[in-house]
Structures are given as C-alpha cells and as structure tokens.
Design an enzyme around this catalytic site. Structure first.
Site, short mmCIF file in Angstrom:
data_model
loop_
_atom_site.label_atom_id
_atom_site.label_comp_id
_atom_site.label_asym_id
_atom_site.label_seq_id
_atom_site.Cartn_x
_atom_site.Cartn_y
_atom_site.Cartn_z
N PRO A 88 -7.25 -5.97 4.31
CA PRO A 88 -5.87 -6.24 4.93
C PRO A 88 -5.32 -7.72 4.99
O PRO A 88 -4.45 -8.10 4.88
CB PRO A 88 -5.74 -5.70 6.17
CG PRO A 88 -7.29 -5.04 6.42
CD PRO A 88 -7.97 -5.22 5.16
N GLU A 115 -15.17 -2.99 10.59
CA GLU A 115 -14.35 -4.19 11.17
C GLU A 115 -14.12 -5.42 10.25
O GLU A 115 -13.45 -6.25 10.37
CB GLU A 115 -14.71 -4.73 12.65
CG GLU A 115 -14.94 -3.70 13.56
CD GLU A 115 -13.91 -2.89 13.77
OE1 GLU A 115 -14.05 -1.32 13.40
OE2 GLU A 115 -12.68 -3.26 14.20
N ARG A 153 -2.36 3.03 -15.54
CA ARG A 153 -1.05 3.76 -16.18
C ARG A 153 -0.32 2.54 -16.96
O ARG A 153 0.56 2.77 -17.87
CB ARG A 153 -0.03 4.17 -15.11
CG ARG A 153 0.41 3.41 -14.16
CD ARG A 153 1.23 4.15 -13.07
NE ARG A 153 2.68 4.54 -13.75
CZ ARG A 153 3.50 3.78 -14.14
NH1 ARG A 153 3.57 2.43 -13.76
NH2 ARG A 153 4.62 4.52 -14.51
N ASP A 168 10.13 1.80 -15.41
CA ASP A 168 10.03 2.21 -13.93
C ASP A 168 10.69 1.35 -13.03
O ASP A 168 11.08 0.38 -13.04
CB ASP A 168 8.48 1.69 -13.78
CG ASP A 168 7.47 2.77 -14.21
OD1 ASP A 168 8.05 4.17 -14.57
OD2 ASP A 168 6.41 2.36 -14.71
N1 ADE Z 1 -8.55 -1.97 3.91
C1 ADE Z 1 -8.05 -1.73 4.97
N2 ADE Z 1 -6.74 -1.71 5.08
C2 ADE Z 1 -6.79 -2.11 3.85
C3 ADE Z 1 -5.18 -2.29 3.05
N3 ADE Z 1 -4.11 -2.36 3.64
N4 ADE Z 1 -5.41 -2.93 1.88
C4 ADE Z 1 -6.52 -3.02 1.12
N5 ADE Z 1 -7.79 -2.85 1.60
C5 ADE Z 1 -7.72 -2.43 3.07
#
Ligand code: ADE
Length: 254
Positions: A88, A115, A153, A168
C-alpha cells in the site's frame, strides 16, 4: 512475457490464473507465470518467514533472507526481471503503468504480508513499489493478480479483437461508453435506436458523446488529461459538451 510471483500463499494464485483470457494467454504461450513459495527459501526446521518488529508493536514483519533467496533463485532461472513489491506504500497502479509493464519481457512480483516487509528488502532488492489503491488488503497476492491481469490483456494477440484494448475505459483517458446486447427491451427500457441501424459514423458519434457524458458525471477529474481530435471537438460542441473541452484545453490542464 514472463511473470514470477513470490508469495507465502501460492494457492491463492491458482484459480484466477486458470480461467478465461489469462488461461488462454498461458496456453498459447503469450505469457508464462511461475509462482514461488517464499517459505521454500526459508532456513531452519520451521521455515520461518516472519518475525516480530524491532522496536515493538503489533503484528509480524516478513524477514529479508527468504525473500532475498527466492529472488536470487528467480534471477538464476531467468535473469534481468524488473522486481516489483506490492504494497500500500507503493506508487498507484493505473493504465499507463500497465502499458509500461506490458512493454517489458519479465516482471518479478513480490507479495508482502502481515504488517509489512523488512525495510531492507524495499531498499536493496526491489526496483519499484506498486499499490493497487488506497485501501489495505491482507497481502499483496490479490494486488499481484490485478497487475498480471491488467498487463496480460495488453500483450499482443491476447484479446480476441486486435483493437479491443485501445477503446477501453482509461486507454483513451476517460470512461467507456455504455454497451447493450439483446433483448432490445429490458425492464421497459429500449436499446438506443442509433445502435440498431448500422450507421457506423452515427454510432461512433453517439459512443463518443455517451463516454464523455459518463466521464463528466462520474470522474470529472479525468477530463483534464484528455486530448480530443478536432473532429471529436466538433462533435462534442454540437452536443453542448464544450465544457469537457474547456477543461482539456485549460492552461496547465495536464
Ligand atoms: N498489500 C496490501 N494492500 C495493498 C494494496 N492496496 N496494493 C498493493 N499491495 C497491497
């Protein structure tokens, strides 16, 4: 194109890669996807892949050595891949990034869990960090699958129709026009007449207008980046959609 996916849950990846277009791309040799269980590269009787964080706190952190060993194995098998950590904290994945990745021969995707991943993996072993959106998944596996799907794709010959991809949502910069199929009337709503008469110019015009309207309503922030052709600009003005052009033409609009 080759993908190597490093994970402690390889079974999570099995069924999405066994269906539909991705499966056909694998069967046709357009794409090769190898999964590697990070646990197989862990040391000791218990093959531990995670440990408590230094400094204390909740949860577990993925240890660096098993990931390093798995990456060394992939590098030995198939050298030169771009190593991407799904996290994230990464840069936001979008269609432009998918297109850039589709131009590469080899991607190595590292799925984080718990974590997080020891910072030294991020600092020393990974070329890029990618997030699929501003939400937290339980791990990088679903994110890796999203990336594999969106990239595969785009590879030559993977979609049935050679120009399916450029029309697309997003590849032109905005959302896709609405699509209809049989029956002609459903829930008292008829398919727009223009789509039934085989007049391809009129259909293209309707689709352009519908796509721009949809984009204005739902994702107006996308409009600033779109460059319309002069013929499209004329059509949009005719339909009172000059505002879409105004945004696109605004100074510093991109
Ligand atoms: N791992 C946990 N959440 C994630 C996300 N939003 N994007 C990529 N990997 C992740």
């Amino acid at each position: 194109m080759r993908f190597d996916i490093l994970t402690i849950f390889p079974d999570l990846l099995v069924s999405p890669l066994r269906e539909g277009i991705i499966r056909r791309a694998i069967d046709d040799g357009k794409v090769e996807i190898a999964t590697h269980n990070i646990r197989d590269f862990a040391q000791g009787r218990h093959a531990v892949t995670d440990d408590r964080p230094f400094g204390g706190g909740e949860g577990m952190v993925m240890k660096p050595e098993p990931i390093a060993a798995a990456l060394a194995h992939v590098e030995h098998e198939a050298p030169g891949g771009l190593v991407v950590l799904l996290t994230p904290q990464g840069r936001a994945f979008d269609q432009a990034m998918a297109e850039r990745f589709a131009g590469l021969a080899h991607l190595v995707l590292v799925c984080g869990r718990y974590e997080g991943v020891d910072e030294r993996v991020r600092a020393h072993l990974v070329h890029e960090e990618v997030s699929i959106g501003d939400y937290i998944l339980t791990g990088g596996e679903l994110a890796a699958l999203v990336l594999v799907d969106a990239v595969t794709r785009l590879l030559p010959g993977v979609l049935g129709h050679p120009d399916s991809a450029p029309r697309d949502t997003f590849s032109w910069g905005g959302l896709k026009y609405p699509q209809y199929t049989r029956p002609r009337v459903f829930n008292n709503e008829a398919v727009p007449e223009v789509l039934l008469n085989g007049d391809h110019a009129a259909i293209a015009e309707w689709r352009l207008v519908a796509a721009v309207r949809q984009t204005m309503e739902r994702r107006p922030e996308l409009l600033g980046r779109i460059r319309f052709l002069p013929t499209e600009e004329r059509i949009l003005k005719k339909h009172g959609l000059g505002a879409a052009l105004g945004r696109a033409a605004a100074p510093g609009g991109d």
